[in-house]
Design a protein around this motif. Structure first.
Motif, short mmCIF file in Angstrom:
data_model
loop_
_atom_site.label_atom_id
_atom_site.label_comp_id
_atom_site.label_asym_id
_atom_site.label_seq_id
_atom_site.Cartn_x
_atom_site.Cartn_y
_atom_site.Cartn_z
N ASP A 109 -1.76 4.38 -1.24
CA ASP A 109 -3.14 4.31 -1.70
C ASP A 109 -3.99 3.66 -0.63
O ASP A 109 -3.94 2.45 -0.44
CB ASP A 109 -3.22 3.50 -3.00
CG ASP A 109 -4.65 3.40 -3.52
OD1 ASP A 109 -5.56 3.99 -2.91
OD2 ASP A 109 -4.86 2.71 -4.54
N TRP A 120 -6.15 0.58 -1.62
CA TRP A 120 -5.50 -0.62 -2.15
C TRP A 120 -5.93 -1.88 -1.41
O TRP A 120 -6.07 -2.95 -2.01
CB TRP A 120 -3.98 -0.45 -2.08
CG TRP A 120 -3.19 -1.71 -2.27
CD1 TRP A 120 -2.46 -2.37 -1.33
CD2 TRP A 120 -3.04 -2.47 -3.48
NE1 TRP A 120 -1.86 -3.48 -1.87
CE2 TRP A 120 -2.21 -3.57 -3.18
CE3 TRP A 120 -3.55 -2.33 -4.77
CZ2 TRP A 120 -1.86 -4.52 -4.15
CZ3 TRP A 120 -3.21 -3.27 -5.73
CH2 TRP A 120 -2.38 -4.36 -5.41
N GLN A 124 0.82 -1.21 0.00
CA GLN A 124 0.00 0.00 0.00
C GLN A 124 0.85 1.26 0.00
O GLN A 124 0.39 2.33 -0.42
CB GLN A 124 -0.95 0.01 1.19
CG GLN A 124 -0.29 0.09 2.55
CD GLN A 124 -1.26 -0.17 3.69
OE1 GLN A 124 -1.66 -1.29 3.95
NE2 GLN A 124 -1.69 0.90 4.35
#
Length: 270
Positions: A182, A185, A118
């Protein structure tokens, strides 16, 4: 919006070189190790198998894997900053950047990474590399966190903590997004694995509750200290951060833990 410059050689905002690193790693282990062990057990860790632990952190999961695979197996634990990985006779520790350093193809029965992809803008490419490093029938276990600090307070002696944790969530999300993280994610891994052709893809999630000085509360306290300058640049005040750091260590405080989503995918057998 503030600009976050990541350390040379590492893609992460949180650094293993900082004084609070061990607190952060211990907090993550307290929160997630039991669930991770359950998921790895379900995935089929077997004696004599070969496992790769990406972003091993404190090495607690790598050590557990080594106990399961036994003397005929192998566990390789990697990290861009591996100094906190605990010594274990069955674990080989390697300094390794999963984005830029080579990774052998078709070599592992299992690969595990928690709270790693992530943080990487190249997360889809890295997942494809991990899938390619599996032996036929091998399994990859990717675990990512979905923070909800604004909804985390279960008990507090200071009602200001509700507002402060909401500010903390917004500021930390800004810091992480600027660095390439993100936050969605964790909910995309399932589809990403299926697109790579992995079989038996499955996602499960878990979170607990933690008193001050442990788990999520310890994570909030240490994180507010480590990222202090960046969080202030993202809109928090020094007073808010001081109070969050203090209340995060107060046993009267109880915070709901960070939700972890654990996704498993298996490479087709030959």
């Amino acid at each position: 919006m503030s600009t976050v410059v990541r350390e040379p050689g590492t893609p992460y905002v949180f650094s293993n070189d900082r004084p609070t690193a061990r607190q952060l790693l211990d907090a993550l282990g307290q929160m997630h190790d039991p669930f991770t062990i359950r998921r790895l057990t379900e995935a089929g860790v077997k004696p004599g198998s070969r496992w790769l632990e990406i972003g091993a952190g404190a090495g607690t999961i790598a050590g557990w894997l080594a106990d399961q695979v036994g003397p005929d197996g192998e566990v390789i634990a990697t990290d861009v900053r591996p100094q906190h990985i605990r010594e274990h006779s069955g674990v080989t520790v390697i300094q390794h950047n999963i984005v830029t350093d080579p990774l052998p193809a078709g070599q592992f029965d299992g690969i595990h990474a928690r709270a790693v992809l992530q943080h990487l803008p190249e997360r889809h490419e890295v997942l494809a590399r991990l899938a390619g490093a599996l032996k036929p029938g091998g399994v990859v276990v990717i675990e990512e966190m979905e923070a909800g600090w604004s909804r985390s307070v279960l008990s507090t002696p200071d009602e200001r903590l509700h507002e402060i944790t909401a500010h903390y969530e917004a500021a930390l999300q800004q810091v992480l997004r600027t660095a390439g993280n993100d936050p969605t994610w964790c909910r995309s891994v399932f589809t990403a694995m299926e697109k790579l052709g992995l079989d038996e893809v499955d996602t499960q999630s878990w979170q607990g509750a933690w008193r001050g000085g442990t788990g999520a509360a310890l994570l909030a306290s240490a994180g507010s200290t480590e990222q202090r300058e960046r969080l202030i640049a993202a809109g928090m005040t020094a007073e808010e951060l001081d109070l969050l750091a203090a209340l995060g260590m107060d046993p009267r405080v109880v915070l709901r833990g960070i939700l972890v989503l654990s996704t498993v995918g298996r490479k087709a057998a030959a």
